[in-house]
Scaffold this motif. Structure first.
Motif, PDB file in Angstrom:
ATOM      1  N   ALA A 144      28.631 -46.545  11.257  1.00 41.63           N
ATOM      2  CA  ALA A 144      29.050 -47.541  10.273  1.00 41.63           C
ATOM      3  C   ALA A 144      29.630 -46.884   9.027  1.00 41.63           C
ATOM      4  N   SER A 145      29.171 -45.683   8.709  1.00 44.77           N
ATOM      5  CA  SER A 145      29.659 -44.977   7.521  1.00 44.77           C
ATOM      6  C   SER A 145      31.067 -44.425   7.710  1.00 44.77           C
ATOM      7  N   TRP A 146      31.622 -44.541   8.932  1.00 42.42           N
ATOM      8  CA  TRP A 146      32.970 -44.046   9.201  1.00 42.42           C
ATOM      9  C   TRP A 146      34.061 -45.007   8.721  1.00 42.42           C
ATOM     10  N   GLU A 147      33.704 -46.204   8.336  1.00 45.41           N
ATOM     11  CA  GLU A 147      34.710 -47.226   8.024  1.00 45.41           C
ATOM     12  C   GLU A 147      35.744 -46.792   6.988  1.00 45.41           C
ATOM     13  N   PRO A 148      35.387 -46.009   5.968  1.00 44.41           N
ATOM     14  CA  PRO A 148      36.422 -45.593   5.013  1.00 44.41           C
ATOM     15  C   PRO A 148      37.488 -44.668   5.606  1.00 44.41           C
ATOM     16  N   TYR A 149      37.225 -44.107   6.785  1.00 43.01           N
ATOM     17  CA  TYR A 149      38.112 -43.091   7.329  1.00 43.01           C
ATOM     18  C   TYR A 149      38.986 -43.599   8.472  1.00 43.01           C
ATOM     19  N   TRP A 150      38.463 -44.553   9.257  1.00 42.47           N
ATOM     20  CA  TRP A 150      39.151 -44.918  10.493  1.00 42.47           C
ATOM     21  C   TRP A 150      39.216 -46.429  10.691  1.00 42.47           C
ATOM     22  N   ARG A 151      39.913 -46.848  11.731  1.00 40.10           N
ATOM     23  CA  ARG A 151      40.133 -48.264  12.033  1.00 40.10           C
ATOM     24  C   ARG A 151      38.795 -48.966  12.263  1.00 40.10           C
ATOM     25  N   ALA A 152      38.609 -50.107  11.595  1.00 40.47           N
ATOM     26  CA  ALA A 152      37.324 -50.809  11.627  1.00 40.47           C
ATOM     27  C   ALA A 152      36.960 -51.268  13.032  1.00 40.47           C
TER      28      ALA A 152
END
Length: 374
Positions: free
Chosen positions: A348-356
């Motif tokens: 979930a913490s990846w959202e700032p980096y990649w496609r939701a």
């Protein structure tokens, strides 16, 4: 959560598997023309037949799914190198399975004979020949896994980057296999040591490598993200390994609770009978938990059973009773869920980096199996 998995996502995952299996079959069909075979050797074509049989026999293809879904973190467009990366990672898996079954003296794999035991049946009374051929079959699969990357229809820089990830994952996996054997030399292995074994033996090549290769093929530099990708891979790997170990000790968690549920498939036929870890003397997460909980005569019973290939079913059932009475099954299930939930939070913490939409796939993945446990 499993029952509410997005239908479009599930269809996409099954599509990855179907297309890959077709491509894998084509690869083996063309293999004889990809490198020189010693003619008129009969053993080399037989070796390729056995590698094809093991490779095509089944498995979740989770690595393939992770690879393609990692590329979707960046783009939904077709990208070069993915197909060859998928072939390479599954050939590396075949290499590992062949050697695993030699190390474990395992007769079965994916519902059929292991490569080692197939050779043992073909060469009765010639154990050294069977062993040598099985070792070489595993080696051949490993070398083929690098060749397919070198021949990928992709830019040279991408081929080199993919090969670098592949080589690192292969070396770390071998190191993990060595540590796995070391684990069983400990009377009560430290849990952190078990985590490290799981990380190196499976999580890095089964999860981290496909994630990294998928991002590379999609044009993303994975280096700045390695720490977060590794945290996710390690947590998922520990959760899945604990689940496998728990299944071996206690049996299925419930109707249809096979690990193939991750990719939406019907459960696979079990490769080994319940209790195989105890009979083989493997001090897994589940076995360690029993050893830590048992005392006195119960502890002596467990120790005596460990490594006894003829350990009676009645003794195994008594060990399960000891484990349940001590609450081992409940604690293991809680740990399986905890690690899966932490993996989901990491994704979930990846959202700032990649496609939701793609991030959501990785957030849901660790819980799909866990939510099916009773």
């Amino acid at each position: 959560m499993y029952a509410t998995v997005n239908a479009a996502t599930l269809e996409r995952v099954l599509g990855h598997r179907t297309r890959f299996d077709a491509r894998f079959g084509q690869y083996f069909d063309s293999l004889a023309g990809r490198f020189d075979l010693p003619v008129p050797s009969r053993y080399v074509p037989r070796c390729l037949d056995l590698l094809r049989d093991l490779s095509m026999r089944g498995g979740k293809r989770l690595r393939v799914v992770l690879l393609y879904e990692a590329a979707r973190l960046v783009t939904t467009e077709e990208v070069p190198g993915l197909a060859e990366a998928a072939l390479s990672i599954e050939l590396l898996q075949t290499h590992g399975l062949v050697h695993d079954d030699i190390i474990d003296d395992a007769p079965l794999r994916r519902g059929g004979p292991s490569t080692y035991y197939a050779y043992r049946r073909e060469f009765p009374g010639h154990g050294a020949t069977a062993l040598g051929l099985a070792v070489l079959a595993g080696d051949l699969a490993g070398f083929l896994s690098t060749q397919v990357l070198l021949e990928a229809e992709a830019p040279v820089a991408l081929r080199q980057a993919l090969l670098g990830v592949h080589a690192r994952a292969a070396a770390e996996t071998v190191a993990g296999q060595i540590a796995d054997l070391e684990r069983d030399a400990h009377a009560l292995p430290d849990e952190e040591f078990l985590h490290t074994v799981t990380d190196f033996k499976s999580a890095r090549y089964s999860i981290l490598a496909p994630l990294t290769m998928g991002l590379l093929a999609a044009g993303e530099d994975p280096a700045p993200h390695r720490a977060r990708l590794h945290r996710y891979a390690r947590l998922v790997g520990i959760s899945e390994q604990m689940r496998d170990d728990c299944l071996d000790l206690f049996g299925p968690f419930g109707e249809g609770a096979g690990s193939d549920a991750v990719a939406g498939a019907a459960p696979a036929v079990a490769d080994k009978s319940t209790g195989a870890d105890i009979r083989s003397g493997r001090r897994t997460y589940a076995v360690r938990a029993v050893l830590a909980a048992a005392t006195g005569a119960d502890a002596a019973l467990v120790e005596a059973a460990l490594g006894d290939p003829r350990c009676p079913d009645a003794t195994l059932e008594r060990i399960r009773e000891i484990a349940r009475a001590a609450g081992v099954d409940g604690r293991l299930k809680a740990e399986i869920r905890r690690h899966a939930e932490e993996a989901a939070a990491e994704a979930a913490s990846w959202e700032p980096y990649w496609r939701a939409e793609a991030v959501e796939f990785f957030r849901g993945l660790p819980m799909w199996n866990v939510d099916r446990m009773p």
